[in-house]
Structures are given as structure tokens and as C-alpha cells.
Motif scaffolding. Structure first.
Motif, mmCIF file in Angstrom:
data_model
loop_
_atom_site.group_PDB
_atom_site.id
_atom_site.type_symbol
_atom_site.label_atom_id
_atom_site.label_comp_id
_atom_site.label_asym_id
_atom_site.label_seq_id
_atom_site.Cartn_x
_atom_site.Cartn_y
_atom_site.Cartn_z
ATOM 1 N N ILE A 265 59.362 -38.863 -61.416
ATOM 2 C CA ILE A 265 58.933 -38.801 -60.023
ATOM 3 C C ILE A 265 57.960 -37.638 -59.874
ATOM 4 O O ILE A 265 58.170 -36.570 -60.447
ATOM 5 N N VAL A 266 56.906 -37.864 -59.119
ATOM 6 C CA VAL A 266 55.909 -36.820 -58.910
ATOM 7 C C VAL A 266 55.852 -36.438 -57.432
ATOM 8 O O VAL A 266 55.665 -37.302 -56.569
ATOM 9 N N LEU A 267 56.008 -35.154 -57.179
ATOM 10 C CA LEU A 267 55.680 -34.601 -55.862
ATOM 11 C C LEU A 267 54.242 -34.140 -55.955
ATOM 12 O O LEU A 267 53.941 -33.129 -56.592
ATOM 13 N N ARG A 268 53.331 -34.898 -55.353
ATOM 14 C CA ARG A 268 51.896 -34.643 -55.540
ATOM 15 C C ARG A 268 51.329 -33.857 -54.379
ATOM 16 O O ARG A 268 51.649 -34.096 -53.218
ATOM 17 N N ASP A 269 50.469 -32.904 -54.748
ATOM 18 C CA ASP A 269 49.727 -32.122 -53.752
ATOM 19 C C ASP A 269 50.670 -31.394 -52.776
ATOM 20 O O ASP A 269 50.456 -31.408 -51.558
ATOM 21 N N VAL A 270 51.691 -30.779 -53.337
ATOM 22 C CA VAL A 270 52.565 -29.935 -52.524
ATOM 23 C C VAL A 270 52.162 -28.477 -52.718
ATOM 24 O O VAL A 270 51.568 -28.116 -53.737
ATOM 25 N N LYS A 271 52.472 -27.671 -51.733
ATOM 26 C CA LYS A 271 52.008 -26.283 -51.734
ATOM 27 C C LYS A 271 53.164 -25.310 -51.933
ATOM 28 O O LYS A 271 54.186 -25.415 -51.262
ATOM 29 N N LEU B 81 56.325 -39.796 -54.991
ATOM 30 C CA LEU B 81 57.256 -39.727 -53.883
ATOM 31 C C LEU B 81 56.434 -39.696 -52.602
ATOM 32 O O LEU B 81 55.604 -38.811 -52.402
ATOM 33 N N ALA B 82 56.636 -40.684 -51.765
ATOM 34 C CA ALA B 82 55.777 -40.869 -50.595
ATOM 35 C C ALA B 82 55.973 -39.778 -49.557
ATOM 36 O O ALA B 82 57.036 -39.164 -49.461
ATOM 37 N N ASN B 83 54.913 -39.542 -48.780
ATOM 38 C CA ASN B 83 54.969 -38.731 -47.568
ATOM 39 C C ASN B 83 55.292 -37.258 -47.785
ATOM 40 O O ASN B 83 55.837 -36.603 -46.904
ATOM 41 N N GLY C 79 62.399 -32.620 -46.195
ATOM 42 C CA GLY C 79 63.323 -33.278 -47.112
ATOM 43 C C GLY C 79 63.750 -32.326 -48.208
ATOM 44 O O GLY C 79 63.217 -31.216 -48.334
ATOM 45 N N VAL C 80 64.725 -32.770 -48.993
ATOM 46 C CA VAL C 80 65.190 -31.979 -50.126
ATOM 47 C C VAL C 80 65.269 -32.863 -51.358
ATOM 48 O O VAL C 80 65.440 -34.079 -51.277
#
Length: 373
Positions: free
Chosen positions: A8-14, A44-46, A359-360
Motif C-alpha cells: 500500500i502506498v500513501l502518496r504525496d503525504v507531508k 490508498l485513496a484520499n 485517518g490512522v
């Protein structure tokens, strides 16, 4: 994350620093942290554009729903609020600690606890008014059985709790702390006992919770200067915890503390059903927003519910984002939005930035938050 073998990828998070990254999660662990757009796996959406920190830790909650008024469901004040780890602050004594542990096994939120030195815990709100309710051998037995769960001892040292017992419950708590090696979390409030007598009994790693309360028996003088007993306690290594609660957080005292460089160690909510639904606490995000409004940076604010709390617990892995560690993350936004905030004294102030839990990631699962303020 229905299949734990998925990447799973959390994309473009800061990060809180503003750095934008991708986080790749596999089998419930952080497999890779890479430049934004470089992570491979199922998106992972949104979450793009959201901030990411290690999972928020709330060092002071009341999570035993059977007790009234000080009780609530674990996940209602945990993962649904963006909080992956809670520390119950003495809801249960030795009589009921096993029941709290049983509840925690069914929850998605990680739970630790301070054991109330009164065996009856918060089944009554004057639990230290009768010294026979403090059974030292029962306390020690509970700690021996549940040593992985109990992180300290809790003593609520204020007039309505101790009654005519005065300082004696705290002296007993100090003895139990010395005997077991577990630190104390001490609730301070209205006197007697006088705050000048309470604080000198605390030692390194003990916790003063409610240190920003606005009651007459607080830790600051009429001009807002910290009392010498507070300065001395900080020098000894005593830890300061907010413990907002229904009656224990004052904007005016918090401003005085910031002005004089006192704190910021850990921010906690002292949340339970009543002050979650009706205020003034509402949520961890609401309490964090209050500290932004006081002029603390985002980094200072988030550190107080991540690495500072994790370090006190002796679990630094809970306060970091690092490849190889279990994925324990909170995703949140910071919006330029006008919001009215209220403290425990009824003082209201308007802020222009709002933290919202999104979310967590915990236990190999993404859980969307239900609380939006």
C-alpha cells in the motif's frame, strides 16, 4: 488494506516539516519511505496532500465505559479520533483493571494504563477519601500480573477526591512508586491539599497532569509567574501533561506558561463521554488546535502527542516513522479555517487554523476518522 500481503502506498503525504514523501506499507510494516511519486503499490485513496505523523498518543483518557461520569468506549476516543495509542489515567484500580484489559483486547486502539492506587478506581469520584480503599498488596499484585499494560500509578490529589485524607494518599502513592519502580501521575486541582505541599513529593519521570488548570490552587501566581515549586519540579525531571478535561485547562494559564517557557511536554485530552460529546474537549484534534492558536508551531504541537509521549512510555518506536517499523501513523490536515475554541473556564477565542484528523494506519489497517474537529 484487506489483504496484508498488498503493498500500500500513501502518496504525496507531508511530514510535519513540510517534506512531501511516499510511504510504502507491506504486511503491516513500513517497507519504504521514498520521494513523492516514487513509491510502488496500491494507492490508498484520499490521503494525498495530508500531513502524516507517527500515531498520536493520548497520555490521559478515561476509557472504561462502565464508569460514569468518567468513562467512554476505547475506539471512540482512540482510532476514530486519529489517536492510535491511549493511556487510561487511573479509571480502574486493582478491582477492575482486568476488565479494562479485557476491553482493550477487542479494540483497534493500543491501550496502556495508570493503575489507580484506590482499588475501587473511579467507581466513585472520592476514591481516596477512605484510606482503607488503598490496598498496597493488591496494587503490587496487579502490577506483577499486568506489568506489560500498567505504566504507572495514578493519584488524584484534590479536595473532592481525598476529602479528610489530606496528603496521606499521595504519601502512600510515593511509597508504592518507590517499591514498584513505577512513576506517579498526579492529578492536581482544588485545595486542600495545597499545591505547595503536593509538588515537592514528586520525582523524576512522575507526571503532573492538569498543570494548566485555572483553579486558585494552581502552579502560577497572580501575575502568571510559575511558582518555585514548579520550577524545582521541572529541574528534577518531573513531566508536565496537559490533561485538558472539563475543568482543567485555562487559556490564560497556558499563555502564562508559554510566556515563561514552561512545557510543552505532552498534550493530552482527559477525554470521556461527556466532554467528548458536549465539550469543551470534543477531540484530540480540537485540543491540538488550541495549542496552535496559542502560538506553538505545528512541529511543537505534534511532537507533544508523538515523540515526547513515546519517549516517556519508553517506546520510542511509537514516536517515529522509520522503514522496518510497524506502520503506526496518523494522517491529518491543517486548514486555513475560522474556528471558535473554548477552554475549561468558558473563555472563547477564535483561531484561523484548524487541525482535522483524517485517518490512522494501525494493525495493518487504514481506519478513517469519524471525528472532524
Amino acid at each position: 488494506m484487506s489483504d496484508s500481503s498488498d503493498r500500500i502506498v500513501l502518496r504525496d503525504v507531508k511530514r510535519v516539516s513540510g517534506e512531501t514523501i511516499d510511504i510504502v506499507i507491506e504486511d503491516g510494516r513500513i517497507a519504504e519511505i521514498t520521494a513523492a511519486g516514487k513509491g510502488n503499490g496500491q494507492l490508498l485513496a484520499n490521503v494525498a496532500g495530508a500531513y502524516v505523523s507517527s500515531g498520536w498518543i493520548d497520555m490521559h483518557v478515561h476509557a472504561f465505559p462502565e464508569f460514569d461520569p468518567y468513562g467512554d468506549e476505547i475506539d471512540e476516543i482512540g482510532v476514530k479520533q486519529g489517536v492510535t495509542t491511549i493511556v487510561d489515567a487511573g479509571s480502574c484500580g486493582a478491582d477492575r483493571i482486568a476488565d479494562l484489559i479485557s476491553d482493550s483486547i477487542r479494540a483497534k486502539t493500543k491501550v496502556y494504563a495508570f493503575l489507580n492506587i484506590s482499588r475501587i478506581g473511579l467507581s466513585r469520584i472520592d476514591e481516596l477519601s477512605q484510606l482503607e480503599w488503598i490496598d498496597k498488596e493488591q496494587v503490587k499484585q496487579a502490577i506483577a500480573v499486568y506489568e506489560d499494560f500498567i505504566v504507572g500509578l495514578k493519584a488524584r490529589i484534590s479536595r473532592s477526591v481525598v476529602g479528610d485524607s489530606g496528603l496521606e494518599p499521595l504519601r502512600i502513592a510515593r511509597e508504592l512508586s518507590d517499591d514498584t519502580g513505577l512513576p506517579l501521575m498526579v492529578h492536581i486541582g482544588s485545595g486542600p491539599p495545597d499545591i505547595q505541599e503536593v509538588i515537592p513529593l514528586l520525582q523524576r519521570k512522575d507526571i503532573i497532569t492538569h498543570y494548566l488548570n485555572g483553579k486558585t490552587n494552581n502552579l502560577f501566581d497572580a501575575e502568571g509567574h510559575p511558582l518555585q515549586v514548579l520550577n524545582d519540579a521541572i529541574a528534577r525531571g518531573v513531566h508536565l501533561d496537559v490533561g485538558h478535561g472539563t475543568a482543567s485547562f485555562s487559556f490564560q494559564v497556558a499563555k502564562a506558561a508559554k510566556r515563561h517557557g514552561v512545557g510543552l511536554h505532552t498534550i493530552s485530552t482527559d477525554i470521556y463521554r461527556g466532554n467528548r460529546l458536549n465539550g469543551p474537549v470534543y477531540s484530540m484534534a480540537n485540543v491540538l488546535t488550541k495549542f496552535l492558536s496559542l502560538g506553538y508551531s505545528l512541529e511543537e504541537t505534534i511532537d507533544a502527542v508523538t515523540c515526547h509521549a513515546a519517549d516517556w512510555l519508553g517506546k520510542p518506536e511509537l514516536g517515529r516513522i522509520q522503514a522496518g517499523d510497524a506502520a503506526n501513523l496518523t494522517l491529518f490536515t491543517l486548514e486555513d479555517e475560522r474556528v471558535e475554541l473554548v477552554d475549561s473556564e468558558g473563555e472563547r477565542r477564535v483561531a484561523n487554523r484548524l487541525i482535522t484528523a483524517k485517518g490512522v494506519v494501525t494493525g495493518g489497517e487504514y481506519i478513517e476518522c469519524e471525528v472532524r474537529a
